[in-house]
Write an enzyme that holds these catalytic residues in place. Sequence first.
Site, mmCIF file in Angstrom:
data_model
loop_
_atom_site.group_PDB
_atom_site.id
_atom_site.type_symbol
_atom_site.label_atom_id
_atom_site.label_comp_id
_atom_site.label_asym_id
_atom_site.label_seq_id
_atom_site.Cartn_x
_atom_site.Cartn_y
_atom_site.Cartn_z
ATOM 1 N N SER A 181 51.066 -32.540 83.002
ATOM 2 C CA SER A 181 52.098 -32.815 83.512
ATOM 3 C C SER A 181 52.337 -33.859 84.551
ATOM 4 C CB SER A 181 52.365 -31.352 84.338
ATOM 5 O OG SER A 181 51.152 -31.096 85.313
ATOM 6 N N HIS A 195 55.229 -28.542 78.733
ATOM 7 C CA HIS A 195 55.948 -29.870 78.800
ATOM 8 C C HIS A 195 55.981 -30.238 77.182
ATOM 9 C CE1 HIS A 195 56.198 -30.544 82.890
ATOM 10 N NE2 HIS A 195 55.052 -29.943 82.969
ATOM 11 N N LYS A 209 61.851 -25.381 82.013
ATOM 12 C CA LYS A 209 62.106 -27.052 81.760
ATOM 13 C C LYS A 209 63.025 -27.158 80.463
ATOM 14 C CE LYS A 209 57.359 -27.008 83.590
ATOM 15 N NZ LYS A 209 57.863 -26.523 84.827
#
Length: 403
Positions: free
Chosen positions: A192, A220, A251
């Site tokens: 990240s 991610h 996200k």
Amino acid sequence: MAERLGIGDKINAKIRAMRARVDQGKEMDYYFYNQPIEELRGGTRVRTQGREMLMFASYSYLGLIGHPRINAAAKAAIDKYGTGTHGVRSLAGSLDLHVELENAIAQFKHSEAAITFSSGYVTNLTAVSTLVGRHDVVICDKLNHASIVDGCFLSGADFVRFRHNDMDDLERCLRRAEAKATKLVVVDAVFSMDGDIINLPKTVELCRKHGAWLMVDEAHSVGVLGKTGRGIEEHFEMEDAIDLKMGTLSKTIPSVGGYLAGSDDMIHLFRHASRAYIFSAALPPAQAAAAKAAFEVILDEPERVETLRRNAAQFMNGLKQVGFDTMLTETAIVPVLCGADERAYEMVRYCQHDDIFVLPVVSPAVPDGTARLRATVTAAHAPDEIDQAIEVMGRAGKKVGII
Ligand code: PLP
């Protein structure tokens, strides 16, 4: 401030030290955190403190925040179920929506089953601490996310870290743990703070060789890696490589919450033994419906994944061309190395002054001397917006003396 006068009490000192650090940052115009976003336009333009800026710090990698189909699903769920649930999932909190969401996640991740929790952070805490405990070992990449680290401490297992993405060191750790009956390896798919990708093929090979379980945090990587955005297994064209796939719904998926996907038996264990599932309230209906719709949108609009890849390449190559060090990134997280913390603060000040919203990451979140802008690019950015950001960041870099 109410002070307690216990001998050796450290809380007052902590409170004062934090107040002093933040006040000093504000005095020097170095404090950029907690700015409320007042409006979002077109997925990339935000209004904050009365000014419109181009957003380059968002995790909405596929630009799904505000997507009409996802918004409509959330609104319909409120009309049907209200804004809350009746309690924890095991008791009265489960809705058919939760089951539908979990089925959608399992399908998306090519897993037998999935389970959801109220945040990604809590998902990592409960994943590690449900699987291992005293007398076991959990082995982590040095740059794993804080929520995994906290899960390891909570578990009570021996906690061992290997050098970042260093497979020889991982093997050394596995060998040293040979005597432990239960070994769990946990890694981020995409790191990240750095944007690089774990060497999954080698990690899987080592886990199998040494009889270790493998859990991968895909916060991610979902929407980002793989031809259709399904994540790291698709990226490396590997199937059934990972025992437990963890992800967030906050996200690429524009909602909140976290999930675990794996075998039916593994998920059954979490549904009956995870303290975060048993003792914490269910996801609200709107968020569950939004998340489910988002997984469907990713599959129905595959061009978004391709656009993100193009945008990430344009952003990364443009920043490199003007002379920045973007470290080892291969994804939509683009670190811009600044060095000392002050240089990262200065960069952000210049960028935000010119309406580019980026944020600094400084020590102790990253090692001393590697402070950086942690810029992110999304599928919603237009090519000219990316060029504008590169130009502003380049100007700032020259003023601060980074390039
Ligand atoms: N895992 C990683 C790698 C993350 O970056 C984050 C959040 O920043 C989390 C877990 C926690 O997820 P959430 O913010 O959804 O709680």
